[in-house]
Design a protein around this motif. Structure first.
Motif, PDB file in Angstrom:
ATOM      1  N   VAL A  54       0.850  -1.192   0.000  1.00  0.00           N
ATOM      2  CA  VAL A  54       0.000   0.000   0.000  1.00  0.00           C
ATOM      3  C   VAL A  54       0.885   1.241   0.000  1.00  0.00           C
ATOM      4  O   VAL A  54       1.972   1.252   0.580  1.00  0.00           O
ATOM      5  CB  VAL A  54      -0.954   0.027   1.212  1.00  0.00           C
ATOM      6  N   ILE A  55       0.376   2.307  -0.655  1.00  0.00           N
ATOM      7  CA  ILE A  55       1.118   3.560  -0.786  1.00  0.00           C
ATOM      8  C   ILE A  55       0.165   4.720  -0.537  1.00  0.00           C
ATOM      9  O   ILE A  55      -0.951   4.737  -1.063  1.00  0.00           O
ATOM     10  CB  ILE A  55       1.722   3.697  -2.202  1.00  0.00           C
ATOM     11  N   SER A  56       0.619   5.704   0.255  1.00  0.00           N
ATOM     12  CA  SER A  56      -0.209   6.887   0.479  1.00  0.00           C
ATOM     13  C   SER A  56       0.652   8.117   0.674  1.00  0.00           C
ATOM     14  O   SER A  56       1.695   8.067   1.336  1.00  0.00           O
ATOM     15  CB  SER A  56      -1.108   6.706   1.712  1.00  0.00           C
ATOM     16  N   ALA A  57       0.200   9.233   0.099  1.00  0.00           N
ATOM     17  CA  ALA A  57       0.816  10.540   0.327  1.00  0.00           C
ATOM     18  C   ALA A  57      -0.119  11.392   1.179  1.00  0.00           C
ATOM     19  O   ALA A  57       0.035  12.598   1.264  1.00  0.00           O
ATOM     20  CB  ALA A  57       1.102  11.238  -1.007  1.00  0.00           C
ATOM     21  N   GLY A  58      -1.089  10.739   1.801  1.00  0.00           N
ATOM     22  CA  GLY A  58      -2.086  11.439   2.608  1.00  0.00           C
ATOM     23  C   GLY A  58      -1.637  11.665   4.037  1.00  0.00           C
ATOM     24  O   GLY A  58      -0.448  11.737   4.334  1.00  0.00           O
ATOM     25  N   ASN A  59      -2.595  11.745   4.936  1.00  0.00           N
ATOM     26  CA  ASN A  59      -2.357  11.997   6.353  1.00  0.00           C
ATOM     27  C   ASN A  59      -1.432  10.919   6.927  1.00  0.00           C
ATOM     28  O   ASN A  59      -1.807   9.763   7.057  1.00  0.00           O
ATOM     29  CB  ASN A  59      -3.705  12.002   7.084  1.00  0.00           C
ATOM     30  N   THR A  60      -0.197  11.299   7.263  1.00  0.00           N
ATOM     31  CA  THR A  60       0.806  10.325   7.699  1.00  0.00           C
ATOM     32  C   THR A  60       0.378   9.583   8.957  1.00  0.00           C
ATOM     33  O   THR A  60       0.487   8.354   9.038  1.00  0.00           O
ATOM     34  CB  THR A  60       2.152  11.031   7.957  1.00  0.00           C
ATOM     35  N   GLY A  61      -0.100  10.322   9.948  1.00  0.00           N
ATOM     36  CA  GLY A  61      -0.512   9.694  11.192  1.00  0.00           C
ATOM     37  C   GLY A  61      -1.640   8.699  10.994  1.00  0.00           C
ATOM     38  O   GLY A  61      -1.636   7.610  11.577  1.00  0.00           O
ATOM     39  N   ALA A  62      -2.609   9.066  10.165  1.00  0.00           N
ATOM     40  CA  ALA A  62      -3.745   8.184   9.909  1.00  0.00           C
ATOM     41  C   ALA A  62      -3.305   6.940   9.154  1.00  0.00           C
ATOM     42  O   ALA A  62      -3.757   5.823   9.453  1.00  0.00           O
ATOM     43  CB  ALA A  62      -4.818   8.927   9.113  1.00  0.00           C
ATOM     44  N   CYS A  63      -2.412   7.108   8.182  1.00  0.00           N
ATOM     45  CA  CYS A  63      -1.938   5.962   7.408  1.00  0.00           C
ATOM     46  C   CYS A  63      -1.145   5.001   8.288  1.00  0.00           C
ATOM     47  O   CYS A  63      -1.348   3.793   8.251  1.00  0.00           O
ATOM     48  CB  CYS A  63      -1.077   6.434   6.236  1.00  0.00           C
ATOM     49  N   ALA A  64      -0.246   5.557   9.108  1.00  0.00           N
ATOM     50  CA  ALA A  64       0.557   4.717   9.996  1.00  0.00           C
ATOM     51  C   ALA A  64      -0.331   3.977  10.993  1.00  0.00           C
ATOM     52  O   ALA A  64      -0.144   2.780  11.245  1.00  0.00           O
ATOM     53  CB  ALA A  64       1.593   5.571  10.723  1.00  0.00           C
ATOM     54  N   ALA A  65      -1.304   4.677  11.564  1.00  0.00           N
ATOM     55  CA  ALA A  65      -2.189   4.059  12.550  1.00  0.00           C
ATOM     56  C   ALA A  65      -3.078   2.992  11.910  1.00  0.00           C
ATOM     57  O   ALA A  65      -3.256   1.902  12.467  1.00  0.00           O
ATOM     58  CB  ALA A  65      -3.046   5.135  13.213  1.00  0.00           C
TER      59      ALA A  65
END
Length: 334
Positions: free
Chosen positions: A102-113
């Motif tokens: 999975v890859i995301s450039a969005g909200n870092t905290g939300a993606c990590a959590a």
């Protein structure tokens, strides 16, 4: 077997346009990749219609997500209130083994959590951390954590040391990487309790090439290959370095504005070559180390080139089986 890579089409300052374009461009580099774009179905399809997919059309799939966790939202509130967000849907797909990365450039905290909650941690990992390869004159060093865990404990930083060492070995090619704790002084009596206790844990593990504490001024002096800190400190360091680099390049370029065109052209050409080695988009994104699967977190300002490279990097991590190497390393006796 095809490699299935999910991309958060709605994450990032320039989503979904540049995100979709960059992800699709990556298909030209990898014949065995299948792309899963997660986000608002209507908007994603509209972006796809503006691109020439050619022979790659059959390798692109869109999965609808009706919500987006915005950059300024609290990660906890976003995950709780937006269960059909592109980040949550993507993390669920990874947990169900419907995608391989999975890859995301969005909200870092939300993606990590979301990835920690849904994909679950690897055995013997208590908290995941984001590792970034920071370019320097002597070659890149790894900084971990840069934003996944701002309330770290000594055990977390110890695990980061193990996992970031594996990353440095497998991805960057550094044999027996030197590991250090970022502190306010080289002496082991300096620093917070977090730093001191982490120092004790790393010193007691003979499988880690621990070189002690390192000060911020020495990060670019080839003193260590892996620098450890909590996510609060790491994120500040990373963004300070990014801003300083951009400012220095602008300042140097401006100083030569009054020179002859030939001289100015040579200077700009040299600066562009140097910048290419320090441009974050060249690295694509940073892995969230410690989760059961591959998660790449990208800069919020990622352009199409950065996303294209992030897809490439995700495939590289899958081939290298980083997770398996981390599990084996953490299972070794200290």
């Amino acid at each position: 077997m095809a490699v299935r890579i999910a991309v958060d089409a709605m994450g990032g300052d320039f989503a979904p346009g540049v995100i979709v374009r960059g992800a699709v461009e990556a298909l030209a580099d990898n014949d065995d990749f299948e792309l899963v774009l997660v986000g608002d179905e209507g908007r994603v399809h509209a972006e796809l219609r503006g691109l020439d997919l050619g022979p790659h059309a059959a390798r692109v799939r869109v999965v609808h997500a009706s919500q987006v966790i915005e950059m300024d939202e609290s990660p906890v509130d976003g995950l709780r209130q937006k269960k059909d967000s592109s980040i949550v849907v993507m993390a669920k797909m990874a947990a169900a083994r419907e995608v391989d990365a999975v890859i995301s450039a969005g909200n870092t905290g939300a993606c990590a959590a979301a990835c920690q909650l849904k994909m679950r941690p690897l055995p013997n990992v208590s908290r995941a951390g984001i590792a970034v390869a920071v370019p320097s004159f002597h070659g890149p060093f790894v900084l971990c954590d840069v934003g996944a865990n701002i309330q770290a404990k000594p055990r977390h930083l110890y695990e980061y040391g193990v996992m970031a060492s594996v990353f440095a070995e497998k991805v960057i090619g550094i044999e027996k990487p030197r590991v250090a704790v970022l502190s306010i002084g080289e002496e082991n009596v300096k620093g917070t309790e977090l730093v001191k206790q982490t120092h004790e844990l790393l010193s007691a593990d003979s499988t880690i090439h621990f070189v002690g504490n390192v000060e911020g001024k020495d990060l670019f002096n080839n003193v260590c290959d892996v620098a450890l800190c909590d996510g609060f400190v790491g994120n500040i360091v990373l963004k300070f370095v990014e801003g300083l680099a951009e400012g220095l390049f602008r300042t140097i370029s401006h100083e030569f504005d009054g020179e002859e065109p030939g001289v100015k052209s040579k200077i700009d050409s040299a600066l562009q070559r140097i910048w290419a080695r320090h441009d974050y988009s060249e690295y694509g994104g940073a892995p969230l180390l410690g989760v059961d699967g591959v998660c790449i977190i990208c800069h919020g300002r990622s352009n199409a080139r950065a996303i294209r490279n992030a897809v490439r990097v995700a495939g590289q991590f899958l081939r290298l089986e980083l997770g398996k190497a981390v599990v084996e390393r953490l299972a070794r006796p200290a």
